[in-house]
Design an enzyme around this catalytic site. Sequence first.
Site, PDB file in Angstrom:
ATOM      1  N   ASP A   1     -10.755   2.438  -3.610  1.00  0.00           N
ATOM      2  CA  ASP A   1     -11.196   1.122  -3.154  1.00  0.00           C
ATOM      3  C   ASP A   1     -12.610   0.827  -3.641  1.00  0.00           C
ATOM      4  O   ASP A   1     -13.480   1.708  -3.651  1.00  0.00           O
ATOM      5  CB  ASP A   1     -11.221   1.064  -1.623  1.00  0.00           C
ATOM      6  CG  ASP A   1      -9.840   1.013  -1.010  1.00  0.00           C
ATOM      7  OD1 ASP A   1      -8.842   1.098  -1.749  1.00  0.00           O
ATOM      8  OD2 ASP A   1      -9.764   0.890   0.226  1.00  0.00           O
TER       9      ASP A   1
ATOM     10  N   ASP B   1       0.835  -1.198   0.000  1.00  0.00           N
ATOM     11  CA  ASP B   1       0.000   0.000   0.000  1.00  0.00           C
ATOM     12  C   ASP B   1       0.875   1.255   0.000  1.00  0.00           C
ATOM     13  O   ASP B   1       2.104   1.172   0.099  1.00  0.00           O
ATOM     14  CB  ASP B   1      -0.927  -0.025   1.214  1.00  0.00           C
ATOM     15  CG  ASP B   1      -2.298   0.568   0.915  1.00  0.00           C
ATOM     16  OD1 ASP B   1      -2.400   1.410   0.002  1.00  0.00           O
ATOM     17  OD2 ASP B   1      -3.264   0.193   1.598  1.00  0.00           O
TER      18      ASP B   1
END
Length: 425
Positions: free
Chosen positions: A236, A175
């Site tokens: 997301d 990430d």
Amino acid sequence: RCGLSSFPRRGGAMAAVRWMLRWVVAAAAAVAAVLALDNGLARTPPMGWLHWERFLCGTDCAADPHRCVSEQLFMEMADRMAAEGWRDAGYEFICIDDCWMAPTRDKHGRLQADPKRFPSGIRKLADYVHSKGLKLGIYSDVGNKTCAGFPGSYNHYDLDAQTFASWGVDLLKFDGCNSDSLDLLAEGYRHMSLALNNTGRSIVYSCEWPFYLRPVQQPNYTEIKQYCNHWRNFYDVYDSWSSIKSILDWTALHQDTIVKIAGPGGWNDPDMLVIGNFGLSWDQSVTQMAMWAIMAAPLFMSNDLRHISPEAKCLLQNKEVIAINQDPLGKQGYQLIKDKNFQLWERPLSGRAYAVAVLNHQEIGGPQNFTFSLTFLGNGLACNPACSIQQVLPVSRDWGVYSWLSSLSVEVNPTGTVLLKVLPL
């Protein structure tokens, strides 16, 4: 040029030495880039299961043991994947996302799993997953903390890569939270790629690099593909039709930039499959499955395989759709037409075949018909001089043989998709 004329003539021996050092450094960097470019992995889009969208950062195992991010959760999912056809359908990775870590590194500076939720440790979990014929994925972050505030990999890239390899990890989702600058972000993604390769273990590298660049600068996808096996571009995914629709709209808007870079070894990742959860209708579930196949997307489900409907299971395990997604030609599909009510997408496949998706993006009314000429497909070559057409979704059926000049009329439910395969004759 490689002749003597390119050698520096002024400055004597020291200039020559400096020139040679620069050449060696540049050559070493080029070799490193080539090594990072092709680790031999992800020749087709990876498939598996990832905990994040469905299970988020659940850490209270006492209050909610069945939804807690723990070794029990991943072992139970591995059991289901092995026993209920998921592994055999191609879903091979069980992936841990954020919140698996202890709040601090150990006394040697290594990442460690939360001892209460993962009492056996990641190595034992990896052994269990491998015993089921599956692979284990894990999560870390390029910055000094993960998105949920656990220890990040900044200044520990080599150590963390070695740790993951020693545990038997097969995929790293990396990430991009809490990095102090874009330069550090980019350097971290490059460094971890090389560190993973240097472990000698085959570890698929999943990046969020372009997503964190985009608010400030256009990503260099040629460079990103040199280091990553797949990469996130957009927000997301959520368990909702508006989320699926926004991902498709973003992909179509940017397709001139992102489609050409995708291929064996490196893929655009529109995020998880949420089929089998709560937010999508049946037609919207069909749309996500069909369009993720058209986009040559990694197929990582985020759902509860212990409680999934037979219909969702059948859709997610559909062999014909998965074959399109996994087509060895490795070309990502793209939008051909968008009008007031419909979108027409195509994807080139091996054997001169094409996958074609007709999406009805209306959210009102009933089924509608979309009619188009087959000359639109494959730059006029997909059905030249004739082709057979097979419907894959929502149900499988044979549409028969058509000539190059034929028109096709397709009835599609609101927010639904009809997925076709066009085969040359």
